[in-house]
Design a protein around this motif. Structure first.
Motif, PDB file in Angstrom:
ATOM      1  N   GLY A   1       8.201  69.834 -51.128  1.00 21.77           N
ATOM      2  CA  GLY A   1       7.965  71.182 -50.105  1.00 21.77           C
ATOM      3  C   GLY A   1       7.246  73.091 -51.352  1.00 21.77           C
ATOM      4  O   GLY A   1       6.673  73.625 -51.185  1.00 21.77           O
ATOM      5  N   ALA A   2       7.361  71.913 -52.243  1.00 20.66           N
ATOM      6  CA  ALA A   2       6.816  73.269 -53.550  1.00 20.66           C
ATOM      7  C   ALA A   2       5.589  72.802 -54.073  1.00 20.66           C
ATOM      8  O   ALA A   2       4.993  73.661 -53.695  1.00 20.66           O
ATOM      9  CB  ALA A   2       7.998  73.681 -54.596  1.00 20.66           C
ATOM     10  N   LEU A   3       5.128  71.623 -54.116  1.00 19.30           N
ATOM     11  CA  LEU A   3       3.696  71.175 -54.187  1.00 19.30           C
ATOM     12  C   LEU A   3       3.710  71.507 -53.010  1.00 19.30           C
ATOM     13  O   LEU A   3       2.139  71.935 -53.308  1.00 19.30           O
ATOM     14  CB  LEU A   3       4.118  69.724 -54.397  1.00 19.30           C
ATOM     15  CG  LEU A   3       4.888  68.480 -55.120  1.00 19.30           C
ATOM     16  CD1 LEU A   3       5.108  67.563 -55.371  1.00 19.30           C
ATOM     17  CD2 LEU A   3       3.554  69.016 -56.690  1.00 19.30           C
ATOM     18  N   LEU A   4       3.208  71.360 -52.136  1.00 24.09           N
ATOM     19  CA  LEU A   4       2.792  71.808 -50.437  1.00 24.09           C
ATOM     20  C   LEU A   4       2.695  72.861 -50.917  1.00 24.09           C
ATOM     21  O   LEU A   4       1.279  73.392 -50.364  1.00 24.09           O
ATOM     22  CB  LEU A   4       3.961  71.179 -49.263  1.00 24.09           C
ATOM     23  CG  LEU A   4       3.491  69.864 -48.899  1.00 24.09           C
ATOM     24  CD1 LEU A   4       4.632  69.288 -48.240  1.00 24.09           C
ATOM     25  CD2 LEU A   4       2.384  69.085 -48.414  1.00 24.09           C
ATOM     26  N   ALA A   5       3.475  73.747 -50.740  1.00 20.97           N
ATOM     27  CA  ALA A   5       3.257  75.278 -51.334  1.00 20.97           C
ATOM     28  C   ALA A   5       2.645  75.921 -52.140  1.00 20.97           C
ATOM     29  O   ALA A   5       1.454  76.254 -52.049  1.00 20.97           O
ATOM     30  CB  ALA A   5       4.815  76.288 -50.793  1.00 20.97           C
ATOM     31  N   ALA A   6       2.850  74.921 -53.552  1.00 24.60           N
ATOM     32  CA  ALA A   6       1.859  75.644 -54.130  1.00 24.60           C
ATOM     33  C   ALA A   6       0.182  74.949 -54.433  1.00 24.60           C
ATOM     34  O   ALA A   6      -0.481  75.773 -54.703  1.00 24.60           O
ATOM     35  CB  ALA A   6       2.454  74.151 -55.741  1.00 24.60           C
ATOM     36  N   SER A   7      -0.022  73.793 -53.559  1.00 30.89           N
ATOM     37  CA  SER A   7      -1.605  73.290 -53.383  1.00 30.89           C
ATOM     38  C   SER A   7      -2.361  74.192 -52.713  1.00 30.89           C
ATOM     39  O   SER A   7      -3.227  73.989 -52.684  1.00 30.89           O
ATOM     40  CB  SER A   7      -1.378  72.079 -52.532  1.00 30.89           C
ATOM     41  OG  SER A   7      -1.078  72.688 -50.888  1.00 30.89           O
ATOM     42  N   GLY A   8      -1.469  75.637 -52.037  1.00 30.07           N
ATOM     43  CA  GLY A   8      -2.812  76.638 -51.675  1.00 30.07           C
ATOM     44  C   GLY A   8      -2.845  77.645 -52.237  1.00 30.07           C
ATOM     45  O   GLY A   8      -3.958  78.352 -52.282  1.00 30.07           O
ATOM     46  N   GLY A   9      -2.419  77.681 -54.063  1.00 28.06           N
ATOM     47  CA  GLY A   9      -3.068  78.705 -54.632  1.00 28.06           C
ATOM     48  C   GLY A   9      -3.991  78.076 -55.390  1.00 28.06           C
ATOM     49  O   GLY A   9      -4.349  78.891 -56.385  1.00 28.06           O
ATOM     50  N   VAL A  10      -3.914  77.008 -55.359  1.00 24.91           N
ATOM     51  CA  VAL A  10      -5.397  75.944 -55.935  1.00 24.91           C
ATOM     52  C   VAL A  10      -6.237  74.960 -56.152  1.00 24.91           C
ATOM     53  O   VAL A  10      -5.923  74.733 -54.352  1.00 24.91           O
ATOM     54  CB  VAL A  10      -4.601  74.980 -57.253  1.00 24.91           C
ATOM     55  CG1 VAL A  10      -3.290  75.335 -58.193  1.00 24.91           C
ATOM     56  CG2 VAL A  10      -3.528  73.760 -56.342  1.00 24.91           C
ATOM     57  N   ASP A  11      -6.947  75.137 -56.244  1.00 31.72           N
ATOM     58  CA  ASP A  11      -8.300  74.251 -55.929  1.00 31.72           C
ATOM     59  C   ASP A  11      -8.802  72.548 -56.754  1.00 31.72           C
ATOM     60  O   ASP A  11      -8.484  73.026 -57.359  1.00 31.72           O
ATOM     61  CB  ASP A  11      -9.856  75.018 -56.138  1.00 31.72           C
ATOM     62  CG  ASP A  11      -9.401  75.955 -55.046  1.00 31.72           C
ATOM     63  OD1 ASP A  11      -9.282  75.925 -53.854  1.00 31.72           O
ATOM     64  OD2 ASP A  11      -9.860  77.351 -55.445  1.00 31.72           O
ATOM     65  N   GLY A  12      -9.314  72.412 -56.261  1.00 28.71           N
ATOM     66  CA  GLY A  12     -10.067  71.132 -56.846  1.00 28.71           C
ATOM     67  C   GLY A  12      -9.322  69.783 -57.476  1.00 28.71           C
ATOM     68  O   GLY A  12      -7.948  70.173 -55.969  1.00 28.71           O
ATOM     69  N   TRP A  13      -9.355  69.247 -58.105  1.00 26.96           N
ATOM     70  CA  TRP A  13      -8.283  67.831 -58.198  1.00 26.96           C
ATOM     71  C   TRP A  13      -6.395  68.387 -58.457  1.00 26.96           C
ATOM     72  O   TRP A  13      -5.222  67.834 -58.191  1.00 26.96           O
ATOM     73  CB  TRP A  13      -8.630  67.476 -59.845  1.00 26.96           C
ATOM     74  CG  TRP A  13      -9.210  67.882 -61.587  1.00 26.96           C
ATOM     75  CD1 TRP A  13      -9.701  68.982 -61.450  1.00 26.96           C
ATOM     76  CD2 TRP A  13      -7.096  67.995 -62.219  1.00 26.96           C
ATOM     77  NE1 TRP A  13      -8.580  69.054 -62.670  1.00 26.96           N
ATOM     78  CE2 TRP A  13      -7.458  68.632 -62.929  1.00 26.96           C
ATOM     79  CE3 TRP A  13      -5.737  67.597 -61.242  1.00 26.96           C
ATOM     80  CZ2 TRP A  13      -6.550  68.496 -63.925  1.00 26.96           C
ATOM     81  CZ3 TRP A  13      -5.047  67.775 -62.384  1.00 26.96           C
ATOM     82  CH2 TRP A  13      -5.283  67.933 -63.557  1.00 26.96           C
ATOM     83  N   PRO A  14      -6.574  69.709 -58.490  1.00 32.51           N
ATOM     84  CA  PRO A  14      -5.213  69.910 -59.201  1.00 32.51           C
ATOM     85  C   PRO A  14      -4.757  70.288 -57.755  1.00 32.51           C
ATOM     86  O   PRO A  14      -2.976  69.763 -57.185  1.00 32.51           O
ATOM     87  CB  PRO A  14      -4.862  71.600 -59.610  1.00 32.51           C
ATOM     88  CG  PRO A  14      -6.045  71.085 -60.689  1.00 32.51           C
ATOM     89  CD  PRO A  14      -7.051  71.071 -60.013  1.00 32.51           C
ATOM     90  N   ARG A  15      -5.243  70.899 -56.144  1.00 29.15           N
ATOM     91  CA  ARG A  15      -5.108  70.304 -55.430  1.00 29.15           C
ATOM     92  C   ARG A  15      -4.736  69.321 -54.722  1.00 29.15           C
ATOM     93  O   ARG A  15      -4.020  68.803 -54.023  1.00 29.15           O
ATOM     94  CB  ARG A  15      -5.452  70.954 -54.169  1.00 29.15           C
ATOM     95  CG  ARG A  15      -5.147  71.880 -52.917  1.00 29.15           C
ATOM     96  CD  ARG A  15      -6.694  71.607 -52.057  1.00 29.15           C
ATOM     97  NE  ARG A  15      -5.831  72.232 -50.554  1.00 29.15           N
ATOM     98  CZ  ARG A  15      -5.334  72.658 -49.817  1.00 29.15           C
ATOM     99  NH1 ARG A  15      -4.270  73.245 -50.541  1.00 29.15           N
ATOM    100  NH2 ARG A  15      -5.296  72.133 -48.400  1.00 29.15           N
ATOM    101  N   GLY A  16      -5.842  68.007 -54.911  1.00 27.94           N
ATOM    102  CA  GLY A  16      -5.489  67.396 -54.429  1.00 27.94           C
ATOM    103  C   GLY A  16      -4.331  66.357 -54.792  1.00 27.94           C
ATOM    104  O   GLY A  16      -3.691  64.994 -54.569  1.00 27.94           O
TER     105      GLY A  16
END
Length: 174
Positions: A1-16
């Motif tokens: 859940g934390a990874l999913l939420a955090a993915s909204g605040g980053v772009d590029g390979w960190p989001r992926g």
């Protein structure tokens, strides 16, 4: 859940990367849920608290994963991502409530779908996997938003179907 939420605040390979690891965690959670139940049943290791430990963590996980995905979908410029995630989470909990209401009324558990827990998690896993590659086509969270919309609609259909099944059983019981 934390990874999913955090993915909204980053772009590029960190989001992926966050989305791929989140997808793996979703599947690992399902495997652990399956294995602990099999061990308890097959080896007679169930306890009086088994029903609590079978249901409560699933409901917490539903909320954390689906609400987290809503925050992850915010990158699309779609400010409704969190609301969509919370809607999907509430509906997921409601499906379990209707099932357990039926059991409380003396009927067998109704695991009918179309989007019971395994199917919801399959849609969420697929959405995470595809969303991880959104930068290739300059996507910005549309896949998670679409996945959550599919989950919300399918879960609403599941709630209506289970409620109808329960009403039918009650009517037949007299």
């Amino acid at each position: 859940g934390a990874l999913l939420a955090a993915s909204g605040g980053v772009d590029g390979w960190p989001r992926g990367a966050a989305l791929i690891v989140a997808a793996a965690c979703i599947q690992l959670r399902l495997v652990c849920n399956l294995l602990d139940g099999m061990v308890a049943v097959e080896h007679g290791r169930g306890s009086p608290f088994g029903p609590i430990w079978n249901e409560l963590p699933d409901r917490i996980a539903d909320v954390l994963l689906l609400a987290g995905a809503g925050y992850g979908a915010m990158t699309a410029g779609f400010s409704g991502g969190p609301a969509l995630g919370w809607l999907a989470a509430v509906l997921a909990v409601l499906t379990a409530y209707v099932r357990e209401l039926g059991r409380g009324l003396g009927f067998p558990a109704d695991f009918s779908g179309p989007l019971a827990k395994p199917q919801r998690m399959a849609v969420l896993t697929a959405a995470c996997a595809v969303a991880a590659f959104e930068p290739l086509w300059r996507g910005r969270g549309e896949v998670l938003s679409l996945g959550l919309a599919v989950i919300a609609v399918g879960t609403l259909v599941t709630v209506v179907r289970r409620t109808g099944n329960l009403a039918t059983r009650l009517a037949e019981k007299g």
